[in-house]
Design a protein around this motif. Structure first.
Motif, PDB file in Angstrom:
ATOM      1  N   ASN A   1       0.798  -1.227   0.000  1.00 52.54           N
ATOM      2  CA  ASN A   1       0.000   0.000   0.000  1.00 52.54           C
ATOM      3  C   ASN A   1       0.821   1.262   0.000  1.00 52.54           C
ATOM      4  OD1 ASN A   1      -2.638  -0.201  -0.255  1.00 52.54           O
ATOM      5  ND2 ASN A   1      -3.157  -0.174   1.894  1.00 52.54           N
ATOM      6  N   ASN A   2       2.102   1.124   0.279  1.00 50.58           N
ATOM      7  CA  ASN A   2       2.906   2.302   0.495  1.00 50.58           C
ATOM      8  C   ASN A   2       3.198   3.000  -0.820  1.00 50.58           C
ATOM      9  OD1 ASN A   2       4.467   4.111   1.787  1.00 50.58           O
ATOM     10  ND2 ASN A   2       5.625   2.594   2.904  1.00 50.58           N
ATOM     11  N   CYS A   3       3.681   2.222  -1.805  1.00 53.30           N
ATOM     12  CA  CYS A   3       3.941   2.779  -3.134  1.00 53.30           C
ATOM     13  C   CYS A   3       2.654   3.338  -3.713  1.00 53.30           C
ATOM     14  CB  CYS A   3       4.484   1.702  -4.051  1.00 53.30           C
ATOM     15  SG  CYS A   3       6.062   1.054  -3.542  1.00 53.30           S
ATOM     16  N   ASP A   4       1.550   2.644  -3.462  1.00 56.57           N
ATOM     17  CA  ASP A   4       0.262   3.050  -4.033  1.00 56.57           C
ATOM     18  C   ASP A   4      -0.157   4.405  -3.516  1.00 56.57           C
ATOM     19  OD1 ASP A   4       0.565   0.236  -3.059  1.00 56.57           O
ATOM     20  OD2 ASP A   4      -0.733  -0.054  -4.781  1.00 56.57           O
TER      21      ASP A   4
ATOM     22  N   ILE B   1       4.064  -5.018   6.292  1.00 59.92           N
ATOM     23  CA  ILE B   1       2.719  -5.570   6.135  1.00 59.92           C
ATOM     24  C   ILE B   1       1.849  -4.519   5.477  1.00 59.92           C
ATOM     25  CG2 ILE B   1       0.646  -6.229   7.395  1.00 59.92           C
ATOM     26  CD1 ILE B   1       2.478  -7.503   9.469  1.00 59.92           C
ATOM     27  N   CYS B   2       1.985  -3.288   5.960  1.00 58.22           N
ATOM     28  CA  CYS B   2       1.122  -2.238   5.457  1.00 58.22           C
ATOM     29  C   CYS B   2       1.892  -0.932   5.462  1.00 58.22           C
ATOM     30  CB  CYS B   2      -0.111  -2.118   6.339  1.00 58.22           C
ATOM     31  SG  CYS B   2      -1.104  -0.706   5.935  1.00 58.22           S
ATOM     32  N   GLY B   3       1.785  -0.197   4.365  1.00 62.55           N
ATOM     33  CA  GLY B   3       2.528   1.041   4.264  1.00 62.55           C
ATOM     34  C   GLY B   3       1.881   2.186   5.000  1.00 62.55           C
TER      35      GLY B   3
ATOM     36  N   ASN C   1      12.499   8.949   6.969  1.00 62.15           N
ATOM     37  CA  ASN C   1      11.772   8.480   5.793  1.00 62.15           C
ATOM     38  C   ASN C   1      10.313   8.915   5.884  1.00 62.15           C
ATOM     39  OD1 ASN C   1      11.426   7.252   3.374  1.00 62.15           O
ATOM     40  ND2 ASN C   1      11.673   5.160   4.103  1.00 62.15           N
ATOM     41  N   ARG C   2       9.680   9.056   4.714  1.00 61.77           N
ATOM     42  CA  ARG C   2       8.282   9.481   4.704  1.00 61.77           C
ATOM     43  C   ARG C   2       7.353   8.356   5.152  1.00 61.77           C
ATOM     44  NH1 ARG C   2       6.564  13.498   1.140  1.00 61.77           N
ATOM     45  NH2 ARG C   2       4.985  12.118   0.311  1.00 61.77           N
ATOM     46  N   ASN C   3       7.673   7.141   4.752  1.00 62.79           N
ATOM     47  CA  ASN C   3       6.918   5.974   5.195  1.00 62.79           C
ATOM     48  C   ASN C   3       7.929   4.889   5.539  1.00 62.79           C
ATOM     49  OD1 ASN C   3       5.720   7.271   2.628  1.00 62.79           O
ATOM     50  ND2 ASN C   3       3.952   6.663   3.810  1.00 62.79           N
ATOM     51  N   HIS C   4       7.481   3.846   6.180  1.00 66.93           N
ATOM     52  CA  HIS C   4       8.390   2.781   6.607  1.00 66.93           C
ATOM     53  C   HIS C   4       9.553   3.379   7.409  1.00 66.93           C
ATOM     54  CE1 HIS C   4       6.192  -0.155   4.644  1.00 66.93           C
ATOM     55  NE2 HIS C   4       6.746  -0.167   3.471  1.00 66.93           N
ATOM     56  N   TYR C   5       9.274   3.668   8.674  1.00 69.40           N
ATOM     57  CA  TYR C   5      10.183   4.523   9.445  1.00 69.40           C
ATOM     58  C   TYR C   5      11.385   3.794  10.026  1.00 69.40           C
ATOM     59  CZ  TYR C   5       5.627   6.563   9.073  1.00 69.40           C
ATOM     60  OH  TYR C   5       4.438   6.978   8.594  1.00 69.40           O
TER      61      TYR C   5
ATOM     62  N   VAL D   1     -14.966   1.756   6.764  1.00 72.85           N
ATOM     63  CA  VAL D   1     -14.259   1.137   7.885  1.00 72.85           C
ATOM     64  C   VAL D   1     -12.755   1.309   7.729  1.00 72.85           C
ATOM     65  CG1 VAL D   1     -16.066  -0.549   8.293  1.00 72.85           C
ATOM     66  CG2 VAL D   1     -14.167  -1.156   6.825  1.00 72.85           C
ATOM     67  N   ASP D   2     -12.335   2.033   6.698  1.00 70.01           N
ATOM     68  CA  ASP D   2     -10.919   2.222   6.396  1.00 70.01           C
ATOM     69  C   ASP D   2     -10.230   0.866   6.260  1.00 70.01           C
ATOM     70  OD1 ASP D   2      -8.568   3.381   5.870  1.00 70.01           O
ATOM     71  OD2 ASP D   2      -8.355   4.461   7.752  1.00 70.01           O
ATOM     72  N   PRO D   3     -10.708   0.073   5.324  1.00 61.00           N
ATOM     73  CA  PRO D   3     -10.181  -1.291   5.231  1.00 61.00           C
ATOM     74  C   PRO D   3      -8.753  -1.285   4.734  1.00 61.00           C
ATOM     75  CG  PRO D   3     -11.547  -0.837   3.337  1.00 61.00           C
ATOM     76  CD  PRO D   3     -11.601   0.383   4.202  1.00 61.00           C
ATOM     77  N   CYS D   4      -7.959  -2.188   5.272  1.00 61.54           N
ATOM     78  CA  CYS D   4      -6.592  -2.322   4.807  1.00 61.54           C
ATOM     79  C   CYS D   4      -6.407  -3.789   4.492  1.00 61.54           C
ATOM     80  CB  CYS D   4      -5.623  -1.871   5.883  1.00 61.54           C
ATOM     81  SG  CYS D   4      -3.943  -2.010   5.347  1.00 61.54           S
ATOM     82  N   TYR D   5      -6.536  -4.117   3.228  1.00 63.54           N
ATOM     83  CA  TYR D   5      -6.515  -5.533   2.866  1.00 63.54           C
ATOM     84  C   TYR D   5      -5.113  -6.108   2.944  1.00 63.54           C
ATOM     85  CZ  TYR D   5     -11.159  -4.361   1.519  1.00 63.54           C
ATOM     86  OH  TYR D   5     -12.430  -3.895   1.561  1.00 63.54           O
ATOM     87  N   CYS D   6      -4.104  -5.242   2.770  1.00 61.80           N
ATOM     88  CA  CYS D   6      -2.731  -5.717   2.896  1.00 61.80           C
ATOM     89  C   CYS D   6      -2.500  -6.317   4.272  1.00 61.80           C
ATOM     90  CB  CYS D   6      -1.757  -4.575   2.741  1.00 61.80           C
ATOM     91  SG  CYS D   6      -1.840  -3.783   1.194  1.00 61.80           S
ATOM     92  N   CYS D   7      -3.099  -5.650   5.292  1.00 61.42           N
ATOM     93  CA  CYS D   7      -2.887  -6.096   6.660  1.00 61.42           C
ATOM     94  C   CYS D   7      -3.516  -7.442   6.896  1.00 61.42           C
ATOM     95  CB  CYS D   7      -3.529  -5.125   7.643  1.00 61.42           C
ATOM     96  SG  CYS D   7      -2.744  -3.558   7.758  1.00 61.42           S
ATOM     97  N   THR D   8      -4.610  -7.681   6.217  1.00 61.49           N
ATOM     98  CA  THR D   8      -5.504  -8.709   6.713  1.00 61.49           C
ATOM     99  C   THR D   8      -5.597  -9.913   5.789  1.00 61.49           C
ATOM    100  OG1 THR D   8      -7.618  -8.903   7.811  1.00 61.49           O
ATOM    101  CG2 THR D   8      -7.631  -7.814   5.707  1.00 61.49           C
TER     102      THR D   8
END
Lengths: 145, 397
Positions: free
Chosen positions: A25-28, B66-68, B147-151, B356-363
Motif C-alpha cells: 500500500n505504500n507505493c500506491d 505488512i502495510c505502508g 523516511n516518509r513511510n516505513h520509518y 471502515v478504512d479497510p486495509c486488505y494488505c494487513c488482513t
C-alpha cells in the motif's frame, strides 16, 4: 508521418494505470500523493486513468504473488501497445524481503517486459518523477514505434 | 409488483476506486444490494512464515512492510510482544518517542482516509485539500525518522533514533501550522451541506451489531462502543499524559469521518505533551538491551489508526521465533460490511465499504484451491491442522 504523430502524442501526455500486484500500500499511496497539490505530476501531462485500455504507462507495485500474477498478465494484455511498464519499488524489481515467501511468483521482469525501474521502499516522490521523465525520454529515443 | 431479477455486480480485483486488488461480488435486486461476497488473497505475502526465519532484531522490519499506512502500528505491537516475551522494560524516553511516532502516523492515516473518502464520493476537492495538509505531517516524520513511510524506528528494547533537543522547536512549529490547517479542514467538512446530505444515515452500524461483529477502532467508536487499547490497556506513554477518547453514537459514515477528524486533535495534543516531557529526560537513553533471546510467549497490542492490532510471538531461546501470529484490525472490521451494505443502494456501496478504512494488505488470508476450483481445506480442516501443529510445538496454550 503517422509514426511521428504517435510518438509525439505518447511522449506529450502519458496516461497512467496503476496495477497493485500485492504491494504493502505504500507505493500506491505515494503514487496518489504524486497527483495531489504538493507534487502535482499532472503538470507533466500525466493522468491516472481507470482502465488499462486507456493507459500508456503501467505502474506496477508490489511483489507479484501467485494469485495476482494471472490478473497482471491480463491487464498487460489489455493495454494497447506500444505501452511502457514501470516496476515501481523494490518489491516489483526484485521481491525485496519477500524472496523467501512461499507465495512469491518471481520479479516482475520475469513475466512482462519492463522499461523503467524505480527503486526504493517506497521510492521518494522525486525519484518517481525522475522515473516518469526517464520513461518519456525513452519514448523519444525509440526509432520504430 | 413483479419480482426483480437478481444481478451480480463485480467490483475488482482492479477497480479505479480501489488502491488494492480485492474482489467484491455485490448481488443486487434493482438498485438494492442483497448480497455481498468478499474474496481476498490477491495481496497475501506470507509474513507470518517469513518472520519465523528472521532474528528478533529483523522482525520489526518485516512486519513494517505488512502495510505502508500502518507502518508504525505493526512494529509497535511487534516490539511489545518481543519485550513481553523477553521481559524487558523500556526507558521512558523511548516510550515518549514511540508515542510521538505512533500519533504522527495516526494523523497522517486519518487525513489520508478523509481524502480518500472524498475521492470515493467523487468530491475530489476534499481529497486534494486533505492530502495537501497531510504533507507537513509526513515532513515531521521525515525529520524524526528519516523516511516518509516505513520509518524503521522501533527495535526490541527501545527506538533507533533520538529526538534531539534542537529538533523540538521546529517540530512544534510545524505541528502548530498543521493543527490550524486541520482545524480549517475539519470545520469545512463538518459544515459542508453536501457531505451531510450524502453521508448521514448511510451505512449504519448499530451498537448491537458492532458488539456482535466485534469491530474495533474508529468503526466501533463511531457506533458508540468505547474501545481503545490506548485507554483500556495503556502502554508506552499513553497513561502518563492527558487525552480523551472520542466516542459518537450515530454509527453512519458521517460519524466515522467525524471520529477520525476529531481524533486528529487528540493526536496533536498527545504529541505536544510528549515533546514537552522529552525536555526533562536525559538525552540518549533510548535503548534497553535485550540480553538473551526470549524463551516463552509474548503478546503485544496497539491501537492502530484502524483499530486494535495484535501480535503474538513464541520463542524457544534460539535466535528465531517458533511461531509468529498477527491479527490486523481490518480482519474484524471488514466483516461488518455485510450489515452496513446490505439493503443499501449500489451508489452507497463504495463509500460504505471504504468507511471502515479497510486495509486488505494487513488482513490477507489465503484459501487453497486446486486447479479445478475445488476448495482444498475447509474451516474444520484448517482448525485441525492448527491444533496438530500446536501439539507438535509442545503443549501449546
Amino acid at each position: 508521418m503517422l509514426k511521428g504523430l504517435k510518438k509525439g502524442a505518447l511522449a506529450r501526455s502519458l496516461w497512467v494505470y496503476h496495477v497493485s500486484a500485492s504491494p504493502c500500500n505504500n507505493c500506491d499511496i505515494e503514487i496518489l500523493d504524486l497527483l495531489t497539490p504538493r507534487f502535482d505530476v499532472e503538470r507533466f501531462g500525466l493522468l491516472l486513468v481507470g482502465s488499462p485500455r486507456h493507459a500508456d504507462l503501467l505502474l506496477v507495485t508490489g511483489m507479484v504473488n501467485k494469485k495476482v500474477l494471472d490478473r497482471v498478465l491480463r491487464v498487460y494484455a489489455q493495454t494497447p501497445k506500444p505501452c511502457l511498464v514501470a516496476a515501481f519499488g523494490s518489491c516489483a524489481i526484485s521481491g525485496d524481503l519477500f524472496v523467501d515467501s512461499y507465495n512469491f511468483a518471481g520479479p516482475l521482469d520475469k513475466h512482462i517486459p519492463v522499461d523503467v525501474y524505480i527503486g526504493g521502499c517506497p521510492p521518494k516522490p522525486e525519484a518517481m518523477i525522475l522515473g516518469v521523465v526517464r520513461a518519456i525520454e525513452k519514448i523519444k529515443k525509440l526509432k520504430d514505434l | 409488483m413483479a419480482e426483480l431479477e437478481r444481478k451480480i455486480i463485480p467490483i475488482g480485483p482492479f477497480h479505479p476506486l480501489q488502491e488494492e486488488a480485492e474482489y467484491f461480488k455485490l448481488t443486487v435486486e434493482g438498485e438494492k444490494v442483497v448480497g455481498l461476497d468478499i474474496q481476498l488473497g490477491y495481496m497475501h505475502r506470507g509474513h507470518e512464515k517469513i518472520c519465523e526465519g528472521k532474528t528478533y532484531d529483523q522482525i520489526p522490519f518485516v512486519v513494517e512492510r505488512i502495510c505502508g499506512i500502518c507502518s508504525t502500528s505493526h512494529p509497535f505491537a511487534c516490539v511489545q510482544a518481543i519485550e513481553d516475551a523477553a521481559g524487558i522494560e523500556i526507558p521512558p524516553r523511548a516510550a515518549y518517542i514511540r508515542t510521538i511516532v505512533g500519533e504522527l502516523e495516526r494523523l497522517h492515516s486519518h487525513l489520508l482516509w478523509v481524502g480518500l473518502a472524498g475521492h470515493f464520493l467523487g468530491y475530489n476537492t476534499v481529497w486534494m485539500w486533505a492530502w495537501k495538509y497531510r504533507e507537513p505531517v509526513l515532513e515531521m516524520l521525515e525529520l524524526i525518522t528519516g523516511n516518509r513511510n516505513h520509518y524503521a524506528m522501533f527495535k526490541p528494547g527501545g527506538v533507533r533514533r533520538d529526538i534531539e533537543g534542537g529538533m523540538i522547536p521546529p517540530l512544534l512549529q510545524v505541528l502548530d501550522a498543521a493543527d490550524k490547517k486541520i482545524m480549517m479542514l475539519t470545520k469545512a467538512i463538518l459544515d459542508d451541506p453536501v457531505l451531510h446530505r450524502r453521508l448521514e444515515g448511510v451505512g449504519v452500524l448499530t451498537k448491537e451489531k458492532a458488539v456482535e461483529y466485534s469491530v474495533v477502532g474508529p468503526t466501533a467508536r463511531a457506533s458508540g462502543l468505547a474501545t481503545d487499547v490506548r485507554k483500556d490497556d495503556p502502554h508506552a506513554a499513553y497513561d502518563w499524559i492527558e487525552w480523551e477518547e472520542i466516542v459518537l453514537h450515530e454509527g453512519d459514515v458521517f460519524a466515522k469521518a467525524k471520529v477520525r477528524l476529531l481524533e486528529c486533535f487528540e493526536s496533536t495534543k498527545i504529541i505536544r505533551q510528549c515533546l514537552g516531557k522529552l525536555k526533562d529526560l536525559p538525552a540518549g537513553e533510548i535503548d534497553a538491551r535485550m540480553e538473551y533471546p526470549p524463551d516463552g510467549k509474548g503478546i503485544g497490542r496497539y491501537e492502530a489508526p484502524r483499530g486494535e492490532v495484535f501480535h503474538y510471538v513464541k520463542g524457544d531461546g534460539s535466535l528465531y521465533p517458533v511461531r509468529y501470529k498477527i491479527r490486523a484490525p481490518s480482519f474484524m472490521n471488514i466483516k461488518s460490511n455485510e450489515v452496513a451494505v446490505l439493503g443499501a443502494s449500489v451508489a452507497d456501496a463504495a463509500i460504505t465499504l471504504a468507511a471502515v478504512d479497510p486495509c486488505y494488505c494487513c488482513t490477507e488470508r489465503i484459501a487453497a484451491f486446486n486447479t479445478k476450483g475445488k476448495l482444498l481445506y475447509t474451516w474444520d480442516d484448517l482448525v485441525k491442522l492448527s491444533q496438530e501443529k500446536t501439539a507438535r510445538m509442545g503443549g501449546g496454550s
